[in-house]
Motif scaffolding. Structure first.
Motif, PDB file in Angstrom:
ATOM      1  N   GLY A   3      20.447  24.029  48.765  1.00 61.99           N
ATOM      2  CA  GLY A   3      20.674  22.785  48.039  1.00 61.99           C
ATOM      3  C   GLY A   3      20.335  22.886  46.559  1.00 61.99           C
ATOM      4  O   GLY A   3      20.392  21.898  45.840  1.00 61.99           O
ATOM      5  N   GLY A   4      19.946  24.087  46.109  1.00 61.16           N
ATOM      6  CA  GLY A   4      19.672  24.287  44.691  1.00 61.16           C
ATOM      7  C   GLY A   4      18.205  24.202  44.331  1.00 61.16           C
ATOM      8  O   GLY A   4      17.852  24.208  43.150  1.00 61.16           O
ATOM      9  N   GLY A   5      17.335  24.117  45.314  1.00 61.59           N
ATOM     10  CA  GLY A   5      15.907  24.032  45.039  1.00 61.59           C
ATOM     11  C   GLY A   5      15.331  25.349  44.548  1.00 61.59           C
ATOM     12  O   GLY A   5      15.862  26.416  44.829  1.00 61.59           O
ATOM     13  N   ASP A   6      14.251  25.254  43.806  1.00 61.72           N
ATOM     14  CA  ASP A   6      13.534  26.434  43.316  1.00 61.72           C
ATOM     15  C   ASP A   6      12.898  27.153  44.501  1.00 61.72           C
ATOM     16  O   ASP A   6      12.309  26.515  45.370  1.00 61.72           O
ATOM     17  CB  ASP A   6      12.454  25.979  42.316  1.00 61.72           C
ATOM     18  CG  ASP A   6      11.615  27.129  41.829  1.00 61.72           C
ATOM     19  OD1 ASP A   6      10.401  27.111  42.081  1.00 61.72           O
ATOM     20  OD2 ASP A   6      12.175  28.030  41.191  1.00 61.72           O
ATOM     21  N   GLU A   7      12.970  28.484  44.542  1.00 56.64           N
ATOM     22  CA  GLU A   7      12.458  29.240  45.685  1.00 56.64           C
ATOM     23  C   GLU A   7      10.972  29.017  45.908  1.00 56.64           C
ATOM     24  O   GLU A   7      10.526  28.875  47.043  1.00 56.64           O
ATOM     25  CB  GLU A   7      12.752  30.730  45.508  1.00 56.64           C
ATOM     26  CG  GLU A   7      14.209  31.046  45.659  1.00 56.64           C
ATOM     27  CD  GLU A   7      14.510  32.536  45.572  1.00 56.64           C
ATOM     28  OE1 GLU A   7      15.692  32.865  45.562  1.00 56.64           O
ATOM     29  OE2 GLU A   7      13.574  33.342  45.528  1.00 56.64           O
ATOM     30  N   ALA A   8      10.196  28.981  44.835  1.00 55.16           N
ATOM     31  CA  ALA A   8       8.747  28.791  44.981  1.00 55.16           C
ATOM     32  C   ALA A   8       8.444  27.402  45.543  1.00 55.16           C
ATOM     33  O   ALA A   8       7.604  27.246  46.440  1.00 55.16           O
ATOM     34  CB  ALA A   8       8.046  28.986  43.642  1.00 55.16           C
ATOM     35  N   THR A   9       9.128  26.384  45.056  1.00 52.97           N
ATOM     36  CA  THR A   9       8.928  25.022  45.545  1.00 52.97           C
ATOM     37  C   THR A   9       9.359  24.902  47.000  1.00 52.97           C
ATOM     38  O   THR A   9       8.671  24.275  47.806  1.00 52.97           O
ATOM     39  CB  THR A   9       9.713  24.014  44.675  1.00 52.97           C
ATOM     40  OG1 THR A   9       9.336  24.201  43.309  1.00 52.97           O
ATOM     41  CG2 THR A   9       9.462  22.590  45.095  1.00 52.97           C
ATOM     42  N   CYS A  10      10.479  25.520  47.327  1.00 54.23           N
ATOM     43  CA  CYS A  10      10.970  25.478  48.704  1.00 54.23           C
ATOM     44  C   CYS A  10      10.011  26.195  49.644  1.00 54.23           C
ATOM     45  O   CYS A  10       9.772  25.744  50.766  1.00 54.23           O
ATOM     46  CB  CYS A  10      12.362  26.110  48.791  1.00 54.23           C
ATOM     47  SG  CYS A  10      13.655  25.177  47.940  1.00 54.23           S
ATOM     48  N   LYS A  11       9.438  27.300  49.176  1.00 54.36           N
ATOM     49  CA  LYS A  11       8.481  28.029  50.005  1.00 54.36           C
ATOM     50  C   LYS A  11       7.241  27.181  50.260  1.00 54.36           C
ATOM     51  O   LYS A  11       6.749  27.109  51.386  1.00 54.36           O
ATOM     52  CB  LYS A  11       8.086  29.346  49.342  1.00 54.36           C
ATOM     53  CG  LYS A  11       7.095  30.145  50.165  1.00 54.36           C
ATOM     54  CD  LYS A  11       6.692  31.423  49.479  1.00 54.36           C
ATOM     55  CE  LYS A  11       5.629  32.142  50.295  1.00 54.36           C
ATOM     56  NZ  LYS A  11       5.119  33.316  49.606  1.00 54.36           N
ATOM     57  N   GLU A  12       6.731  26.536  49.217  1.00 53.64           N
ATOM     58  CA  GLU A  12       5.553  25.671  49.383  1.00 53.64           C
ATOM     59  C   GLU A  12       5.834  24.549  50.377  1.00 53.64           C
ATOM     60  O   GLU A  12       5.000  24.241  51.226  1.00 53.64           O
ATOM     61  CB  GLU A  12       5.134  25.079  48.037  1.00 53.64           C
ATOM     62  CG  GLU A  12       4.514  26.079  47.093  1.00 53.64           C
ATOM     63  CD  GLU A  12       4.202  25.485  45.729  1.00 53.64           C
ATOM     64  OE1 GLU A  12       3.960  26.264  44.812  1.00 53.64           O
ATOM     65  OE2 GLU A  12       4.205  24.250  45.593  1.00 53.64           O
ATOM     66  N   ALA A  13       7.012  23.952  50.271  1.00 54.01           N
ATOM     67  CA  ALA A  13       7.373  22.876  51.188  1.00 54.01           C
ATOM     68  C   ALA A  13       7.479  23.389  52.622  1.00 54.01           C
ATOM     69  O   ALA A  13       7.033  22.721  53.563  1.00 54.01           O
ATOM     70  CB  ALA A  13       8.699  22.240  50.749  1.00 54.01           C
TER      71      ALA A  13
END
Length: 139
Positions: free
Chosen positions: A120-130
């Motif tokens: 969906g275009g999210g940042d990899e680091a942010t997606c990993k944290e989530a």
């Protein structure tokens, strides 16, 4: 049978028993895969993948120029190849592996959430944290 023969026989049995016991102990220490362990091949990190793509791009450029093609055309083709390669780098980071069946289901949901986030275009680091937070709250 004399005493020496009897002692020799029991000594041999003791040595054989010790060897068999040691082999059984070593076999018990060997790791074995279970249904809850993640046995997938290890994927490179996004940084490792990007480095690999850049190396492949340089190699493609060098081969192109060595073949006698114009440098500008080779550079454009190499940039395009690097860009396609880097697109394949997304989604290489996954949440931790599960330890039991319930945790395995949670990990599957967290991985799917991570992949959806990145797609969906999210940042990899942010997606990993989530994904890690989702995994922790589920387990």
């Amino acid at each position: 049978m004399d005493l020496r023969g009897l002692i020799g026989r029991y000594a041999k049995l003791a040595v054989v028993g010790a060897v068999v016991g040691l082999l059984a102990f070593m076999a018990a220490l060997a790791p074995s895969a279970t249904h809850a362990q993640n046995t997938d091949p290890v994927k490179p990190s996004p940084a490792q993948c990007a480095t690999r793509c850049a190396e492949r791009g340089r190699a493609a450029y060098d081969r192109c120029v060595a073949a006698g093609r114009p440098a500008e055309r080779c550079a454009a083709a190499a940039r395009e190849a690097v860009q396609k390669c880097r697109e394949g780098c997304r989604g290489t980071v996954t949440p931790p592996a599960a330890d039991n069946a319930c945790a395995k289901d949670c990990a599957t949901k967290a991985r799917q959430g991570y992949q959806d986030c990145v797609k969906g275009g999210g940042d990899e680091a942010t997606c990993k944290e989530a994904a890690v937070a989702q995994l922790k709250s589920c387990t």
